[in-house]
Design an enzyme around this catalytic site. Structure first.
Site, mmCIF file in Angstrom:
data_model
loop_
_atom_site.group_PDB
_atom_site.id
_atom_site.type_symbol
_atom_site.label_atom_id
_atom_site.label_comp_id
_atom_site.label_asym_id
_atom_site.label_seq_id
_atom_site.Cartn_x
_atom_site.Cartn_y
_atom_site.Cartn_z
ATOM 1 C CD GLU A 190 7.016 -42.690 -7.270
ATOM 2 O OE1 GLU A 190 6.850 -42.181 -6.877
ATOM 3 O OE2 GLU A 190 7.415 -42.903 -8.620
ATOM 4 C CG HIS B 110 10.051 -39.888 -6.535
ATOM 5 N ND1 HIS B 110 8.946 -40.246 -7.456
ATOM 6 C CD2 HIS B 110 10.797 -38.970 -6.640
ATOM 7 C CE1 HIS B 110 8.606 -39.165 -7.819
ATOM 8 N NE2 HIS B 110 9.985 -38.366 -7.814
#
Length: 532
Positions: free
Chosen positions: A266, A284
């Site tokens: 990420e 997220h």
């Protein structure tokens, strides 16, 4: 802002921005003096501050304890504590707490929202209408009613998700090696294996921690076992689902659609998952709701208020500092208890109802609470979806319905000090005895009914087998063929031709291929990999 200053106050510093709603437990108490100011703005030490509340912006380092020399407790308004130096806090005798369940509802709701939108093609239909199209046939979806939801991991979020799925009249099947029959009945779900989940589920969602055991838990083999056209969700941890295997399953149609909030790397960059219309991706944000942020702040504020009133801490993440002399005396047995907990947990990959610890010899003359906590820490470390340490393990045991008993035995055992652990599950009981001395170090001296004498090491194998000629030789040859070097081996048996066991220390971590090959050796009944 500085409020409620009086002669008898407990001073709390809020270093990161939090809403008044979240701070309400402290704002409404006349005995609390609240300071809202970034700690980086302090130009000199402030000895009046006894509590500190942070989110993720403030970094709590060794310098923090110089700025706040009388600090007693730190509250993290959230789950992770990456921005807090736990070791430094422990050294200074400062308790660190967090809010482990503050985002449970938000993550659950996000997962459920992803599931509904995935089956009803809502994001795709939305984009189509905005482009000026009106193609109702193209976006025909599926109902949740009557579908089977497979939940992998049944912690806080998994249980909340099951309740909502039941309200939509879905069938819920759960894979959690530690789910007891009583708990499954309480929540109205069916307990099954991972194979059951794959075979029966229309939708699969994962809610486990990311560990060595769960990394890539659902990969190519699992996708092939699943129903054709299954839907996949991951709002837990990136890496539990093998993303490359998911891409391939999407390409073949084995997986009809997927919704992911977390990823192996990420932020998500140029990833092939972005190329699929039937894939929903979010950055997220499962825990990112106003209510969740307020909830974690309220939880931390309430616990700090309770601490100021002399009440016990529930969500502590560290132990207050103890002297080096005191720790030196218990250190060998502290380490032994932790390793015994890890081995017991690994050997009982089934639901557990009771843990009994018996301390004998000189240990029985001392306070063994810290040893019990160390055992529980090792036992629960890889079994639950939350941060585990010596402080919160008793709470975790109660939450999971595991009863704990601690006994002291003054009878002669043949050892100067001895720890006995008896783990009772739904189908079997596991027993482990361990000791430690200056000459031989940590030793396990009994495993179930087998008398042994081996030192726990980093990579070990515990193999149960039938007592037949050639079994040991076949194991040694197989490990050699797989480039696994044996450092030590201990064997034992109950009777000639009956149950037998061998414990091997090896030089490297065992891979799944080697373990599977061992399990296929004639007369081997069970192989347990021990990472101690």
């Amino acid at each position: 802002m500085d409020t409620k200053t009086s002669a008898k106050t407990f001073t709390v510093l809020v270093s990161d921005r939090l809403s008044n709603e979240g701070l309400a437990p402290l704002l409404t108490n006349p005995q609390i003096r609240l300071i809202e100011q970034p700690i980086t703005e302090f130009t000199q030490p402030d000895p009046t501050v006894e509590a500190l509340i942070v989110r993720s912006a403030t970094q709590v380092t060794e310098d923090t304890f110089k700025t706040l020399p009388n600090l007693k407790i730190i509250g993290r308004a959230g789950v992770g504590v990456d921005n807090i130096d736990l070791e430094a806090a422990t050294k200074h005798g400062v308790i660190v707490i967090n809010a482990p369940d503050g985002n449970t509802i938000s993550t659950c709701e996000h997962t459920f929202a992803m599931m509904i939108t995935l089956l009803r093609n809502i994001p795709q239909a939305n984009e189509s209408v905005k482009r000026g199209e009106w193609n109702r046939k193209k976006f025909e979806g599926l109902e949740l009613y009557g579908k089977t939801l497979g939940i992998v991991g049944f912690g806080r979020i998994g249980t909340e998700l099951a309740a909502r799925a039941k309200a939509f009249q879905m069938n819920v099947i759960v894979f959690d090696p530690f789910l007891t029959a009583e708990r499954a009945e309480k929540f109205g779900v069916t307990s099954g294996s991972l194979d059951d989940i794959l075979r029966e589920s229309d939708v699969i969602t994962v809610h486990t921690p990311l560990t060595k055991n769960t990394k890539g838990l659902i990969g190519q083999k699992e996708f092939e076992q699943a129903k054709r056209g299954v839907f996949i969700l991951n709002c837990a941890r990136g890496g539990i689902i093998d993303e490359q295997a998911l891409v391939e399953a999407l390409e073949t149609g084995q997986v009809r659609g997927a919704a992911l909030d977390v990823f192996e790397d990420e932020p998500l960059q140029n990833h092939p998952l972005k190329n699929f219309d039937q894939v929903i991706l979010t950055p997220h944000i499962a825990a990112s709701t106003k209510e969740a942020q307020r909830s974690v702040a309220e939880q931390v504020s309430s616990e700090i208020l309770a601490y100021s009133e002399g009440k016990p801490i529930i969500h502590g993440l560290n132990f207050p500092h103890i002297s080096s002399d005191a720790f030196e005396k218990i250190h060998p047995f502290y380490e032994l208890a932790y390793k015994m907990g890890k081995m017991s947990s690994t050997s009982m990959r089934i639901p557990v109802k009771e843990i009994e610890l018996v301390y004998s010899g000189k240990l029985a003359e001392n306070d063994t609470a810290i040893l019990t906590r160390s055992f529980l820490n090792g036992f629960f470390k890889s079994r639950v979806d939350s941060y585990v340490n010596d402080v919160n393990v008793s709470f975790i045991a109660r939450e999971r319905g595991v009863s704990l008993s601690e006994k002291r035995n003054q009878e002669e055992t043949g050892y100067q000090s001895l720890i006995k652990a008896v783990i009772t599950g739904e189908q079997k009981t596991f027993t482990l005895l361990g000791t430690s001395n200056q000459d031989f170090g940590l030793r396990f001296v009994k495993v179930d009914d087998f008398t042994v004498d081996f030192q726990p090491s980093e990579h070990q194998l515990f193999i149960k087998h039938n007592d037949r000629p050639g079994v040991i030789g076949r194991v040694g040859q197989l490990l050699g063929n797989h480039d696994v070097n044996i450092a030590t081996m201990q064997v034992g048996r109950k009777s000639e031709g009956g149950d037998a066991m061998m414990i091997l220390s090896v030089d490297k971590e065992m891979d799944a291929v080697t373990v599977e090959a061992l399990e296929n050796v004639d007369d081997i009944r069970h192989v347990t990999v021990l990472e101690l």
